[in-house]
Design a protein around this motif. Structure first.
Motif, PDB file in Angstrom:
ATOM      1  N   LEU A  75       1.073  -1.161   0.140  1.00 27.07           N
ATOM      2  CA  LEU A  75      -0.040  -0.126   0.402  1.00 27.07           C
ATOM      3  C   LEU A  75       0.505   1.275  -0.449  1.00 27.07           C
ATOM      4  N   LEU A  76       2.164   1.611   0.892  1.00 34.62           N
ATOM      5  CA  LEU A  76       3.001   2.285   0.565  1.00 34.62           C
ATOM      6  C   LEU A  76       3.617   2.584  -0.868  1.00 34.62           C
ATOM      7  N   SER A  77       4.283   1.328  -1.433  1.00 33.59           N
ATOM      8  CA  SER A  77       4.318   1.875  -2.652  1.00 33.59           C
ATOM      9  C   SER A  77       3.473   2.319  -3.835  1.00 33.59           C
ATOM     10  N   LEU A  78       2.269   1.850  -3.944  1.00 33.63           N
ATOM     11  CA  LEU A  78       1.518   2.355  -4.497  1.00 33.63           C
ATOM     12  C   LEU A  78       0.793   4.210  -4.589  1.00 33.63           C
ATOM     13  N   ALA A  79       0.714   4.060  -2.808  1.00 38.39           N
ATOM     14  CA  ALA A  79       0.434   5.646  -2.887  1.00 38.39           C
ATOM     15  C   ALA A  79       1.972   6.080  -2.899  1.00 38.39           C
ATOM     16  N   VAL A  80       3.125   5.931  -3.110  1.00 34.84           N
ATOM     17  CA  VAL A  80       4.526   6.538  -3.445  1.00 34.84           C
ATOM     18  C   VAL A  80       3.726   6.860  -5.158  1.00 34.84           C
ATOM     19  N   SER A  81       4.351   5.483  -5.503  1.00 32.88           N
ATOM     20  CA  SER A  81       3.935   5.957  -6.987  1.00 32.88           C
ATOM     21  C   SER A  81       2.348   5.922  -8.167  1.00 32.88           C
ATOM     22  N   GLY A  82       1.669   6.629  -6.495  1.00 33.90           N
ATOM     23  CA  GLY A  82       0.530   7.112  -7.435  1.00 33.90           C
ATOM     24  C   GLY A  82       1.043   8.900  -7.200  1.00 33.90           C
ATOM     25  N   VAL A  83       2.020   9.267  -6.461  1.00 39.86           N
ATOM     26  CA  VAL A  83       2.305  10.705  -5.924  1.00 39.86           C
ATOM     27  C   VAL A  83       3.360  11.498  -7.411  1.00 39.86           C
ATOM     28  N   TYR A  98       2.461  13.940 -10.203  1.00 39.63           N
ATOM     29  CA  TYR A  98       3.645  14.834 -10.295  1.00 39.63           C
ATOM     30  C   TYR A  98       3.937  14.800 -11.948  1.00 39.63           C
ATOM     31  N   VAL A  99       4.026  13.931 -12.452  1.00 39.93           N
ATOM     32  CA  VAL A  99       4.286  14.379 -13.769  1.00 39.93           C
ATOM     33  C   VAL A  99       3.574  14.553 -14.796  1.00 39.93           C
ATOM     34  N   ALA A 100       2.279  13.553 -14.641  1.00 39.52           N
ATOM     35  CA  ALA A 100       1.310  14.180 -15.139  1.00 39.52           C
ATOM     36  C   ALA A 100       0.988  15.262 -14.839  1.00 39.52           C
ATOM     37  N   TYR A 101       0.880  16.277 -14.013  1.00 41.59           N
ATOM     38  CA  TYR A 101       0.443  17.544 -14.185  1.00 41.59           C
ATOM     39  C   TYR A 101       1.950  18.093 -13.712  1.00 41.59           C
ATOM     40  N   ARG A 109       4.694  19.394 -15.928  1.00 43.95           N
ATOM     41  CA  ARG A 109       4.041  20.148 -17.137  1.00 43.95           C
ATOM     42  C   ARG A 109       3.402  21.764 -17.209  1.00 43.95           C
ATOM     43  N   GLY A 110       3.419  22.134 -15.880  1.00 46.29           N
ATOM     44  CA  GLY A 110       2.887  23.222 -15.772  1.00 46.29           C
ATOM     45  C   GLY A 110       1.094  23.299 -15.664  1.00 46.29           C
ATOM     46  N   GLU A 111       0.588  22.269 -14.960  1.00 44.37           N
ATOM     47  CA  GLU A 111      -0.587  22.216 -14.895  1.00 44.37           C
ATOM     48  C   GLU A 111      -1.321  22.108 -13.342  1.00 44.37           C
ATOM     49  N   GLN A 112      -2.865  22.234 -13.132  1.00 38.98           N
ATOM     50  CA  GLN A 112      -2.985  22.004 -11.974  1.00 38.98           C
ATOM     51  C   GLN A 112      -3.811  20.576 -12.079  1.00 38.98           C
ATOM     52  N   VAL A 113      -4.168  20.086 -10.731  1.00 39.50           N
ATOM     53  CA  VAL A 113      -4.413  18.511 -10.440  1.00 39.50           C
ATOM     54  C   VAL A 113      -5.298  18.764 -10.147  1.00 39.50           C
ATOM     55  N   PRO A 114      -6.470  18.081 -11.405  1.00 35.24           N
ATOM     56  CA  PRO A 114      -7.754  18.463 -11.130  1.00 35.24           C
ATOM     57  C   PRO A 114      -8.295  17.747  -9.579  1.00 35.24           C
ATOM     58  N   GLY A 115      -9.271  18.206  -9.703  1.00 35.27           N
ATOM     59  CA  GLY A 115      -9.582  17.834  -7.679  1.00 35.27           C
ATOM     60  C   GLY A 115      -8.796  18.426  -6.940  1.00 35.27           C
TER      61      GLY A 115
END
Length: 62
Positions: free
Chosen positions: A9-17, A21-24, A27-33
């Motif tokens: 669960l910890l590794s999934l949480a870190v990979s999600g963050v 970061y890479v997706a938003y 690239r200079g965009e806001q994280v939706p939600g």
């Protein structure tokens, strides 16, 4: 067994963050939600030390 579950669960949480970061913010965009998360990641990146081009060139010369 509980330790393995918590480690997964910890590794999934870190990979999600990292993916967020890479997706938003990267690239200079806001994280939706959750724009506060994008702001926090952007502040953390601004506070991190960075090797400038001049320093990088000096390291290559040595």
């Amino acid at each position: 067994m509980l330790f393995v579950l918590l480690a997964i669960l910890l590794s999934l949480a870190v990979s999600g963050v990292v993916v967020l970061y890479v997706a938003y913010p990267h690239r200079g965009e806001q994280v939706p939600g959750v724009p506060w998360l994008g702001d926090a990641m952007a502040k953390a990146v601004d506070a991190a030390p960075v090797i400038e081009d001049e320093e990088r060139d000096l390291l290559r010369m040595q």
